[in-house]
Design a protein around this motif. Structure first.
Motif, PDB file in Angstrom:
ATOM      1  N   UNK A 104       0.818  -1.202   0.000  1.00 15.01           N
ATOM      2  CA  UNK A 104       0.000   0.000   0.000  1.00 15.01           C
ATOM      3  C   UNK A 104       0.846   1.244   0.000  1.00 15.01           C
ATOM      4  N   UNK A 105       0.156   2.373  -0.155  1.00 13.10           N
ATOM      5  CA  UNK A 105       0.820   3.667  -0.152  1.00 13.10           C
ATOM      6  C   UNK A 105       0.330   4.420   1.066  1.00 13.10           C
ATOM      7  N   UNK A 106       1.249   5.039   1.802  1.00 12.44           N
ATOM      8  CA  UNK A 106       0.856   5.827   2.964  1.00 12.44           C
ATOM      9  C   UNK A 106       1.168   7.277   2.669  1.00 12.44           C
ATOM     10  N   UNK A 107       0.132   8.119   2.727  1.00 12.66           N
ATOM     11  CA  UNK A 107       0.361   9.542   2.458  1.00 12.66           C
ATOM     12  C   UNK A 107       0.606  10.249   3.773  1.00 12.66           C
ATOM     13  N   UNK A 108       1.828  10.741   3.946  1.00 13.71           N
ATOM     14  CA  UNK A 108       2.175  11.383   5.206  1.00 13.71           C
ATOM     15  C   UNK A 108       1.451  12.712   5.308  1.00 13.71           C
ATOM     16  N   UNK A 109       0.747  12.923   6.424  1.00 12.84           N
ATOM     17  CA  UNK A 109       0.014  14.162   6.631  1.00 12.84           C
ATOM     18  C   UNK A 109      -1.201  14.303   5.736  1.00 12.84           C
ATOM     19  N   UNK A 110      -1.656  13.182   5.148  1.00 10.88           N
ATOM     20  CA  UNK A 110      -2.837  13.165   4.267  1.00 10.88           C
ATOM     21  C   UNK A 110      -2.698  14.066   3.046  1.00 10.88           C
ATOM     22  N   UNK A 111      -1.465  14.360   2.639  1.00  6.01           N
ATOM     23  CA  UNK A 111      -1.304  15.137   1.414  1.00  6.01           C
ATOM     24  C   UNK A 111      -1.301  14.168   0.244  1.00  6.01           C
ATOM     25  N   UNK A 112      -2.066  14.439  -0.819  1.00  8.01           N
ATOM     26  CA  UNK A 112      -2.091  13.515  -1.963  1.00  8.01           C
ATOM     27  C   UNK A 112      -0.730  13.442  -2.668  1.00  8.01           C
ATOM     28  N   UNK A 113      -0.441  12.334  -3.394  1.00 10.01           N
ATOM     29  CA  UNK A 113       0.962  12.053  -3.705  1.00 10.01           C
ATOM     30  C   UNK A 113       1.773  12.985  -4.595  1.00 10.01           C
TER      31      UNK A 113
ATOM     32  N   UNK B 289       2.026  15.959  -4.427  1.00 11.65           N
ATOM     33  CA  UNK B 289       2.421  17.075  -3.569  1.00 11.65           C
ATOM     34  C   UNK B 289       3.198  16.607  -2.352  1.00 11.65           C
ATOM     35  N   UNK B 290       2.671  15.602  -1.668  1.00  8.22           N
ATOM     36  CA  UNK B 290       3.228  15.250  -0.363  1.00  8.22           C
ATOM     37  C   UNK B 290       4.230  14.129  -0.430  1.00  8.22           C
ATOM     38  N   UNK B 291       4.650  13.727   0.765  1.00  8.79           N
ATOM     39  CA  UNK B 291       5.585  12.615   0.900  1.00  8.79           C
ATOM     40  C   UNK B 291       4.763  11.333   0.940  1.00  8.79           C
ATOM     41  N   UNK B 292       5.212  10.298   0.231  1.00  8.56           N
ATOM     42  CA  UNK B 292       4.495   9.035   0.377  1.00  8.56           C
ATOM     43  C   UNK B 292       5.459   7.921   0.730  1.00  8.56           C
ATOM     44  N   UNK B 293       4.967   7.014   1.557  1.00  9.11           N
ATOM     45  CA  UNK B 293       5.727   5.809   1.873  1.00  9.11           C
ATOM     46  C   UNK B 293       5.063   4.661   1.134  1.00  9.11           C
ATOM     47  N   UNK B 294       5.863   3.811   0.507  1.00  8.35           N
ATOM     48  CA  UNK B 294       5.317   2.726  -0.300  1.00  8.35           C
ATOM     49  C   UNK B 294       5.782   1.402   0.263  1.00  8.35           C
ATOM     50  N   UNK B 295       4.839   0.513   0.495  1.00  5.66           N
ATOM     51  CA  UNK B 295       5.207  -0.848   0.884  1.00  5.66           C
ATOM     52  C   UNK B 295       4.793  -1.773  -0.242  1.00  5.66           C
ATOM     53  N   UNK B 296       5.762  -2.430  -0.863  1.00 10.66           N
ATOM     54  CA  UNK B 296       5.409  -3.490  -1.811  1.00 10.66           C
ATOM     55  C   UNK B 296       6.301  -4.695  -1.532  1.00 10.66           C
ATOM     56  N   UNK B 297       6.270  -5.677  -2.392  1.00 16.72           N
ATOM     57  CA  UNK B 297       6.973  -6.923  -2.096  1.00 16.72           C
ATOM     58  C   UNK B 297       8.451  -6.724  -1.825  1.00 16.72           C
TER      59      UNK B 297
END
Lengths: 157, 505
Positions: free
Chosen positions: B53-62, B64-72
């Motif tokens: 999944x993708x986690x949007x830090x501070x609820x900013x859409x991607x 614009x904001x920082x995103x953390x990505x978890x994949x395999x």
């Protein structure tokens, strides 16, 4: 050598308060005017560095010891993390969510005032503490080594 | 249960800043807290297997904001970091007692773990750089932690070369931003797919290969590694060799090359040649060493060559339009070797630390016969040596077998021969370790040596069990489908990463 001449000492003992105050201003008003936590923190550290240059390292360390600086540094970082973690527990529930933020409405009095912008001033204060303490600590540690010219060795004083 | 992704960065970071507040007196409390933090990370890493999944830090859409990505792929590397971090932290509890300022050490250790987890999870290039610097700077300080002449020299050398690498990477990121208008990996990748590789992007790619190659210590860039890894405290050597060069080097370059730029034939050859060069030259350099930790450090270069070679071979086959089955087998071999190497190389460094703390020397010609006085160290070291040399039931055998099958199957028979040849070199160097350290006559001055029991042996035994059981990751279909296959899919699917991330909620 203990510090500089009496002129430098007396001027800097007046100026240091103003610089410190200016640092606090830049930090707190970071969300409204240019500046913010980092710039404010650098100015805060500068006031202590001025003290160190004018009066010598020992005097500066009496005012703000290395141990206390290190603790302030960690407290600043922890405060910043606490503001970020609070986002999990309040409001929209997410890391770094600005949980104190309010939508601006026409005629609302709080916009562009000191208490506005939600968590951003809090983060700025935490960053100011962290940057100020760590910058001063770096300068203090860099000045610990003193060259012993007779033996040609470096020793920790 | 879904674990929020910032936990992987926030837990070690907050603990790291809390520990210095305890002061140097409360060493015991600090040690317990740090071990709890790595334990929590291990549990979280196991709980996130299969999560994506993708986690949007501070609820900013991607965009614009920082995103953390978890994949395999991220999940696999996070698992390796957590396992090795947990074991090295457990080992530190006993090993670091003889150093002063232990809470500072623990704090730097946790900062390094936070940086590595951040690199692996970050979904945009600039944050990848920030976390890479967090991890690197913590590791510079940790390499010089003993403050002896040799350690400070190694640390300085590492710092200079590491900073050069960071600068290359930063320039590369700047060029990518200038040419695509985005720092987010998914958006940059989409833009690259539309415009093709412009001249600036090709230059950026060269900078990335050099920068991440320096961080990974592939052979033309390896000068810092033997010094840094051999003079650091043993648990730090285990972290550096086990996971740091993999997350900052191999993971970052595969992510950038496969998922952002897209693999091409030239890039595949670059990775393949760098990998083969590291394998062979690292192997020969390792055999000649008399210092036990230097030998292991050179062997890390050689083993990392396997990982890069496997991934490069897979990429080459994909770029040539060859069979996907062989390509994914080669990538599977590379990635499986990555986690295997993380486990057995960190175990080898921990055993070298146990030997060093008991005998007070790292020179192998001054040791001998330690098998009788250090039974647990000897047993775990033998398991790890058998594993790294590729003796059948142990984990290293399976990854090397897959690499050989993939190379031969795809028609690169010479490559298969080199893999087998380097495996023999590895066997020789670890037989040398066994012969000089554990077998033979015990010298007079070492007759009173005792093994330190407690947390140190505990950490070694845990890793030794893993060395034996890791083969199951490949042999049990369910485990393979949960852990390894998603990671392989991420690389095989290449730049479709972009559309996957952008469409995710």
């Amino acid at each position: 050598m203990k510090g500089m001449t009496i002129i430098v000492k007396s001027i800097s003992s007046w100026v240091k308060m103003l610089i410190f105050l200016f640092g606090i201003y830049i930090t707190i008003f970071g969300h409204l005017t240019p500046g913010g936590g980092f710039a404010g923190g650098v100015i805060l550290a500068c006031s202590f560095i001025l003290l160190m240059l004018a009066f010598g390292r020992e005097y500066a360390e009496e005012n703000l010891s290395l141990g206390l600086t290190s603790k302030l540094d960690c407290v600043g970082a922890l405060l910043f993390a606490a503001v970020a973690l609070c986002g999990f527990f309040f409001g929209a529930a997410g890391f770094f969510v600005n949980f104190l933020h309010q939508e601006w409405q026409a005629g609302q009095a709080t916009a562009l005032k000191l208490v506005s912008a939600g968590t951003i001033p809090l983060s700025n204060i935490a960053i100011g503490l962290k940057v100020g303490a760590s910058l001063f600590m770096i300068v203090l540690i860099l000045s610990v080594f003193r060259c012993d010219s007779s033996a040609g060795k470096q020793e920790v004083s | 249960m879904i674990i929020p992704l910032p936990v992987f960065v926030a837990v070690p970071l907050v603990t790291a800043f809390f520990l210095p507040l305890l002061g140097d007196k409360r060493r015991f409390g600090a040690t317990i807290l740090a071990n709890i933090a790595t334990g929590v990370l291990l549990v979280a890493a196991i709980a996130t297997i299969g999560q994506s999944g993708v986690y949007q830090v501070g609820k900013w859409p991607i965009p614009l904001g920082i995103n953390l990505v978890m994949d395999g792929l991220s999940g696999l590397v996070i698992l390796a970091v957590s396992v090795v971090g947990f074991a090295a932290m457990l080992f530190s509890a006993g090993y670091m007692e003889r150093y002063t300022a232990k809470p500072k050490y623990l704090s730097l250790f946790l900062l390094m773990v936070a940086g590595m987890n951040g690199v692996v999870l970050s979904g945009d290039m600039f944050n990848l750089f920030v976390f890479l610097e967090v991890a690197s700077i913590a590791s510079y300080a940790l390499v010089g932690f003993g403050c002896e002449h040799e350690e400070l020299e190694a640390s300085f050398k590492y710092m200079v070369l590491g900073s050069v690498a960071s600068m290359f990477i930063l320039f590369g990121i700047g060029l990518v931003y200038g040419n695509t208008g985005s720092l987010n990996m998914a958006y940059a990748s989409r833009s690259i797919a539309e415009t093709g590789l412009t001249r600036g992007l090709v230059f950026a790619l060269g900078l990335f290969v050099a920068g991440f190659g320096l961080k990974a210590a592939l052979i033309p860039f390896h000068a810092w590694l033997p010094d840094a890894h051999s003079s650091a405290p043993a648990p730090i050597s285990a972290m550096l060799s086990g996971v740091l060069i993999k997350t900052l080097g191999v993971y970052a370059i595969t992510r950038v090359v496969f998922n952002v730029f897209g693999i091409s034939i030239q890039l595949g050859w670059v990775l393949l040649v760098l990998g083969v060069l590291s394998m062979v030259a690292g192997g020969f350099l390792a055999i000649g060493q008399a210092d036990i930790k230097r030998l292991m450090a050179y062997s890390s270069i050689s083993q990392l060559g396997y990982v890069v070679m496997g991934i490069g071979l897979g990429g080459l086959i994909i770029a040539q339009g060859g069979s996907t089955a062989w390509a994914s087998l080669a990538i599977l071999g590379g990635l499986f070797h990555l986690i295997n190497h993380a486990v057995y190389k960190s175990l080898l460094f921990l055993t070298s630390g146990s030997v060093e703390i008991s005998t007070g020397t790292r020179q192998m010609d001054r040791m001998g016969g330690l098998g009788k006085v250090l039974p647990i160290t000897r047993a775990t070291c033998t398991i790890a040596s058998a594993s790294i040399a590729g003796v059948p039931p142990f984990s290293g055998f399976w990854s090397k077998l897959i690499l050989v099958i993939a190379a031969v199957g795809a028609g690169y028979i010479w490559l298969g021969a080199i893999i087998v040849f380097v495996a023999v070199l590895t066997l020789i160097m670890y037989l040398k370790v066994q012969r000089y350290v554990f077998l033979g006559e015990l010298p007079e001055n070492l007759s009173g040596v005792e093994e330190r029991r407690g947390s140190m042996t505990c950490a070694m035994v845990v890793l030794a069990y893993l060395c034996v059981l890791m083969g199951l990751l490949l042999l049990v279909p369910d485990l393979k489908a949960a852990v390894l296959d998603p990671a392989v899919d991420v690389l095989v699917n290449g730049i479709s990463y972009s559309s996957r991330i952008i469409s995710m909620p």
